[in-house]
Design an enzyme around this catalytic site. Structure first.
Site, PDB file in Angstrom:
ATOM      1  N   ASP A   1      -6.328  -9.502   3.357  1.00 15.53           N
ATOM      2  CA  ASP A   1      -6.948 -10.533   2.513  1.00 15.53           C
ATOM      3  C   ASP A   1      -6.195 -11.860   2.567  1.00 15.53           C
ATOM      4  O   ASP A   1      -6.230 -12.637   1.611  1.00 15.53           O
ATOM      5  CB  ASP A   1      -7.054 -10.066   1.054  1.00 15.53           C
ATOM      6  CG  ASP A   1      -7.715  -8.706   0.921  1.00 15.53           C
ATOM      7  OD1 ASP A   1      -8.831  -8.555   1.446  1.00 15.53           O
ATOM      8  OD2 ASP A   1      -7.117  -7.810   0.311  1.00 15.53           O
TER       9      ASP A   1
ATOM     10  N   HIS B   1     -13.991  -9.705   5.889  1.00 13.31           N
ATOM     11  CA  HIS B   1     -13.564 -11.083   6.074  1.00 13.31           C
ATOM     12  C   HIS B   1     -14.706 -12.021   5.718  1.00 13.31           C
ATOM     13  O   HIS B   1     -15.865 -11.747   5.992  1.00 13.31           O
ATOM     14  CB  HIS B   1     -13.037 -11.353   7.491  1.00 13.31           C
ATOM     15  CG  HIS B   1     -13.862 -10.772   8.587  1.00 13.31           C
ATOM     16  ND1 HIS B   1     -13.673  -9.501   9.082  1.00 13.31           N
ATOM     17  CD2 HIS B   1     -14.879 -11.290   9.306  1.00 13.31           C
ATOM     18  CE1 HIS B   1     -14.525  -9.262  10.055  1.00 13.31           C
ATOM     19  NE2 HIS B   1     -15.277 -10.326  10.203  1.00 13.31           N
TER      20      HIS B   1
END
EC number: 6.3.4.4
Length: 430
Positions: free
Chosen positions: A13, A41
């Site tokens: 992340d 993503h």
């Protein structure tokens, strides 16, 4: 021969999709080399958010080839859904290529993932329940089903029948759980295979031919170094190798063909799931960072744990992944804080250490040693150069680079493409 690897340097992340998308503009081939649809993503194009889990970020460049490599474990159901999502958004997928050697995630992997996690009780790992671990287990045990097998009706039926019989015995005898139906799985997943058949090929040939022809190839990692099964916070890790070394195994490209490794990090730290996190914040500052940074998992939607920037973690990532360049994201999230902190070392039983221990018991006893820097109050989301940053923010960026020991190539002040500022061109430096 020009290639760049993008890796996350924390617990995932970090904004790899954004940086991959940014670097993709100058690449001709973009490839994923490990993980599965447990990774998420987010790419922002002209203010519109696109959330992907399997397909590489480069798919938004129709003239470039996007590759799902052999090291990825593919859930055909998720892949077909993601393809439909892109088509509905007007995005072409004619440029997608999928390795025929990639392994397939099937319903029994997902069911086993859930049962194993439930059985761990308080010792749960925090898996996304996507079947990733069990699929890699089958791969290592040499009983996995690959994309090439999925496309062959007879081979798929034979191997599915053998595997499902074994898994159903496990479900019934060990977990007292409901067995799965062969016919339902076979019909559904063979159909998925036929839907993706047009994209399937030997991607190692495509990648090596591109490199031999002097084309620019970008390799996109999922998760992060600290989730690597060998170099991360084991056992609170993923089942593959996000480190740059994973490229050679997961894409079929030799190590001599890798030129640069870009490590992506945030100006703070976040983590989804359980496991060690020395700089984790439990106060109002942590809550503020979580809300301002929208720290909720792309895949799970779970609130992420957040903490201060940890240079011990970053130096570990630099070493084990051979990072040559750094991309620092989300500096804007720290705006408005009177003081910002960077962990420079740990205190372990009264002794200062600057390495990341392998022992979970030692990690539990590690206390972060912080360096405090003055914060900044200005809104920096419109900044387009290092000189435009407030002095305190500029000093923060420089200090991060010094502590990690890697030159910062880009820094970002927001999620948009235009909010990524270049200090040094990675491609031009090769």
């Amino acid at each position: 021969m020009t290639s760049v690897v993008v890796v996350g340097t924390q617990w995932g992340d970090e904004g790899k999709g954004k940086i991959t998308d940014f670097l993709s503009a100058d690449a001709e081939v973009i490839a994923r080399y490990q993980g599965g649809d447990n990774a998420g993503h987010t790419i922002v194009i002209d203010g519109k958010k696109f959330k992907l889990h399997l397909i590489p970020s480069g798919i938004f460049f129709p003239q470039k080839i996007s590759v799902i490599g052999n090291g990825v474990v593919v859930n055909p159901k998720s892949l077909v859904k993601e393809l439909a999502y892109l088509h509905d958004e007007g995005v072409t997928t004619d440029n997608l290529r999928i390795s025929d050697r990639a392994h397939v995630i099937l319903p029994y992997h997902i069911q086993l993932d859930q049962l194993q996690e439930d059985a761990k009780g308080d010792n749960k790992i925090g898996t996304t329940i996507k079947g990733i671990g069990p699929a890699y287990m089958d791969k290592a045990a040499r009983v996995g089903i690959r994309i090439a097998d999925l496309l062959d009706k007879d081979i798929f039926a034979e191997r599915l029948r053998i595997n499902l019989a074994e898994k159903n015995r496990l479900f019934e005898k060990m977990y007292d759980s409901t067995p799965l139906d062969f016919d339902a799985i076979f019909e559904e997943y063979y159909a998925y295979g036929q839907e993706i058949k047009q994209y399937v090929t030997d991607t190692s040939v495509i990648l090596n031919d591109a490199l031999d022809a002097g084309k620019r190839v970008l390799f996109e990692g999922a998760q992060g170094v600290m989730l690597d099964i060998d170099q991360g916070t084991y056992p609170f890790v993923t089942s593959s190798n996000p480190v740059a070394g994973g490229v050679t195994i997961g894409s079929g490209v030799g190590p001599s063909k890798i030129n640069k490794v870009v490590g992506v990090c945030k100006a703070y730290t976040s983590r989804v799931g359980d496991g060690p996190f020395p700089t984790e914040l439990f106060d109002e500052v942590g809550e503020r960072i979580r809300e301002v940074g929208h720290e909720y998992g792309t895949t799970t939607g779970r609130p992420r744990r957040v903490g201060w920037f940890d240079s011990v973690v970053m130096r570990h990532s630099r070493r084990v992944s051979g990072i040559t360049n750094l991309s620092l994201n989300s500096i804007d999230v720290l705006s408005g804080l009177d003081t910002v902190k960077i962990c420079v070392a740990y205190d372990l039983d009264g002794k200062r250490i600057d390495y990341y221990p392998a022992s979970l018991e030692q990690l539990k006893r590690c206390k972060p040693i912080y360096e405090e820097l003055p914060g900044w109050q200005e809104d920096i989301t419109g900044v387009r150069s290092l000189d435009e940053l407030p002095e305190n923010a500029r000093n923060y960026v420089r200090r991060v680079g010094e502590l990690v020991g890697v030159r910062i190539s880009t820094f970002s002040v927001g999620p948009g493409r235009e909010q990524t500022n270049i200090l040094e061109s990675v491609w031009a430096s090769i």
